[in-house]
Each structure stands twice: as C-alpha cells, then as structure tokens.
Design an enzyme around this catalytic site. Sequence first.
Site, PDB file in Angstrom:
ATOM      1  N   ASN A   8      49.569  67.387  42.229  1.00  0.00           N
ATOM      2  CA  ASN A   8      50.691  68.248  41.810  1.00  0.00           C
ATOM      3  C   ASN A   8      51.199  67.725  40.469  1.00  0.00           C
ATOM      4  OD1 ASN A   8      53.017  69.728  41.508  1.00  0.00           O
ATOM      5  ND2 ASN A   8      54.143  68.704  43.161  1.00  0.00           N
ATOM      6  N   TRP A   9      50.860  68.458  39.418  1.00  0.00           N
ATOM      7  CA  TRP A   9      51.223  67.985  38.071  1.00  0.00           C
ATOM      8  C   TRP A   9      52.672  68.302  37.707  1.00  0.00           C
ATOM      9  CZ3 TRP A   9      46.077  70.184  35.644  1.00  0.00           C
ATOM     10  CH2 TRP A   9      45.025  69.333  35.998  1.00  0.00           C
ATOM     11  N   LYS A  10      53.353  69.047  38.571  1.00  0.00           N
ATOM     12  CA  LYS A  10      54.763  69.408  38.340  1.00  0.00           C
ATOM     13  C   LYS A  10      54.932  70.028  36.939  1.00  0.00           C
ATOM     14  CE  LYS A  10      56.126  66.000  41.745  1.00  0.00           C
ATOM     15  NZ  LYS A  10      57.101  65.044  42.247  1.00  0.00           N
ATOM     16  N   HIS A  93      58.912  72.657  48.027  1.00  0.00           N
ATOM     17  CA  HIS A  93      58.998  71.255  47.594  1.00  0.00           C
ATOM     18  C   HIS A  93      60.477  70.861  47.487  1.00  0.00           C
ATOM     19  CE1 HIS A  93      58.586  67.651  45.177  1.00  0.00           C
ATOM     20  NE2 HIS A  93      57.305  67.643  45.509  1.00  0.00           N
ATOM     21  N   GLU A 148      57.143  65.058  53.102  1.00  0.00           N
ATOM     22  CA  GLU A 148      57.509  64.420  51.847  1.00  0.00           C
ATOM     23  C   GLU A 148      58.950  63.932  51.883  1.00  0.00           C
ATOM     24  OE1 GLU A 148      54.270  66.385  49.394  1.00  0.00           O
ATOM     25  OE2 GLU A 148      56.212  66.317  48.467  1.00  0.00           O
ATOM     26  N   GLY A 154      58.367  60.004  43.763  1.00  0.00           N
ATOM     27  CA  GLY A 154      58.527  59.509  42.398  1.00  0.00           C
ATOM     28  C   GLY A 154      59.260  58.179  42.292  1.00  0.00           C
ATOM     29  N   SER A 186      54.853  58.821  46.454  1.00  0.00           N
ATOM     30  CA  SER A 186      54.391  57.539  45.905  1.00  0.00           C
ATOM     31  C   SER A 186      53.035  57.106  46.467  1.00  0.00           C
ATOM     32  CB  SER A 186      55.445  56.451  46.122  1.00  0.00           C
ATOM     33  OG  SER A 186      56.623  56.767  45.395  1.00  0.00           O
ATOM     34  N   GLY A 207      51.834  63.230  43.232  1.00  0.00           N
ATOM     35  CA  GLY A 207      52.521  63.638  42.014  1.00  0.00           C
ATOM     36  C   GLY A 207      52.162  62.719  40.858  1.00  0.00           C
TER      37      GLY A 207
HETATM   38  P1  PGA Z   1      54.984  61.354  43.712  1.00  0.00           P
HETATM   39  O1  PGA Z   1      55.321  62.876  44.062  1.00  0.00           O
HETATM   40  O2  PGA Z   1      53.534  61.149  44.101  1.00  0.00           O
HETATM   41  O3  PGA Z   1      55.209  61.253  42.256  1.00  0.00           O
HETATM   42  O4  PGA Z   1      55.878  60.512  44.536  1.00  0.00           O
HETATM   43  C1  PGA Z   1      54.907  63.401  45.282  1.00  0.00           C
HETATM   44  C2  PGA Z   1      55.427  64.773  45.473  1.00  0.00           C
HETATM   45  O5  PGA Z   1      56.376  65.195  44.813  1.00  0.00           O
HETATM   46  O6  PGA Z   1      54.890  65.479  46.312  1.00  0.00           O
END
Ligand code: PGA
Length: 227
Positions: A8-10, A93, A148, A154, A186, A207
């Site tokens: 997920n590149w957001k 999300h 999640e 993050g 993470s 992410g």
């Molecule tokens: P992250 O994000 O891997 O940066 O913690 C995960 C997510 O938002 O699904």
Amino acid sequence: MKPILIANWKANFTNRQVQEWLGQAQTHLEPVKNATIILCPPHTALTLVHELITDSTLHLGAQNVSSFPHGKYTGEVTVEMLSGIVRYCLVGHSERRKYFSETSDLIARKIALLEAYKIKPVVCVENVTQAEELSDLVKTRELIVSYEPTFAIGTGTADTPDNAFRVAEGIKKYFGQAVPILYGGSVTAQNVSTFLKEAVVEGVLVGGESLDPHRFVQLVAAANSAN
Ligand code: PGA
C-alpha cells in the site's frame, strides 16, 4: 494457501516514481509463485501499473473507491471506473476513518458496490469490535479482512504475532472461517515470517516498507521462506 502480500503506497509516488519502483522490483517479484502479490498505487498510477503488469503474476488494487456509483460527485473515483483495471480495493483503512471521517456505514456501502463489480474488497479493521460491526452491515463474505491496529501503523512497533493471531481468530468468528485475514502495521522483512507462522493469518498489508523496492523484494523473499 499462498500468503497474500499487499503493498500500500498510500499518498506517495508520481507516475515517474512508480515506473522507477517497478523498474527495480518487477523482475524480482514476477517469478514469485508462492505468494499473491498485490500492488496498490495511488489512483493516478492505476492505469500505468495495469499496463506495466499485464500478463504478469502481479495483481493490482486500488486504495479507495467512492461510496457513490456515479454522477455529480466531483473528484470521486467510482467502482465503474476501477472495474476492468483492478481486482482488489482497500476499504476502511484507519487513515480513511481518521482523516476523512469514514464510518462503518459508508465503508459497508463501498463494499456492496465493489461486490457488484466483482472487485474484491480488502477491508481494514482496527479491532474485533469493528469487524463485528461491519459483519452486520455487509452481506458478502467474498472479501479479505486486514487487522490493522492503529498503534502499529507507521510507528515501527508491530503488534505481537500472538495477539494478531488472537484477533484474527476473533474476526473469523464474525466473517467466517473461509475469509482470509491479513495483518498490517510495521511489517518488515525481519518480522514478516513471524506473522505468517500460524495459518490463521494468511498475509500482510505493508505500508512504509513497500515504498523502497529493494526492501519490499526482501520482504517478499522472507515471507516465501516462511512457508
Ligand atoms: P505501515 O502501514 O506498514 O507503514 O505500518 C501499514 C498500513 O497502513 O496498513
């Protein structure tokens, strides 16, 4: 079951950066047969990635979809527009709940639209309570659920695998045993195998670590060696 590994590149990457990412990762990811790899670029890069990964083993997902089918909704990207381009779509999300005030009702409407267009929803929930609420609101069980916890997103502090397994069991009580449950928060090349060692978690949503093509390739390799 092959693990499902979602990048997920957001809200990152111009089309040029997407091309660079694929230029570095694609030849490493395509030969991977023991995992379902799904890339979720921003909407602006969906058609580009669609063209670049046609006929490859990689899959495409959107990060979001409108809760309206079509019409006078300036700025919205609808299921009709996504259909034929993506096979998957993230919904609910916690960042959508937090920054865009999305509620379970709205998320349920999006899931219903995706179902009608045969795009598989990847529904994110922060806990079992949210899963219970959504399971009451949506009829379909043709979906993937990703656990999640917000404290792990993050932050560099993932949940413990044991807790993720416990929550995944709890989610399955509401959505059924057949629905694949993922873990997100993470996830790295170092910890991915610990989340895949119990069958109740069937994949991960990644992410931050998916932004670097080399790190994501390493993560996929580590996930594969866990099986
Ligand atoms: P992250 O994000 O891997 O940066 O913690 C995960 C997510 O938002 O699904």
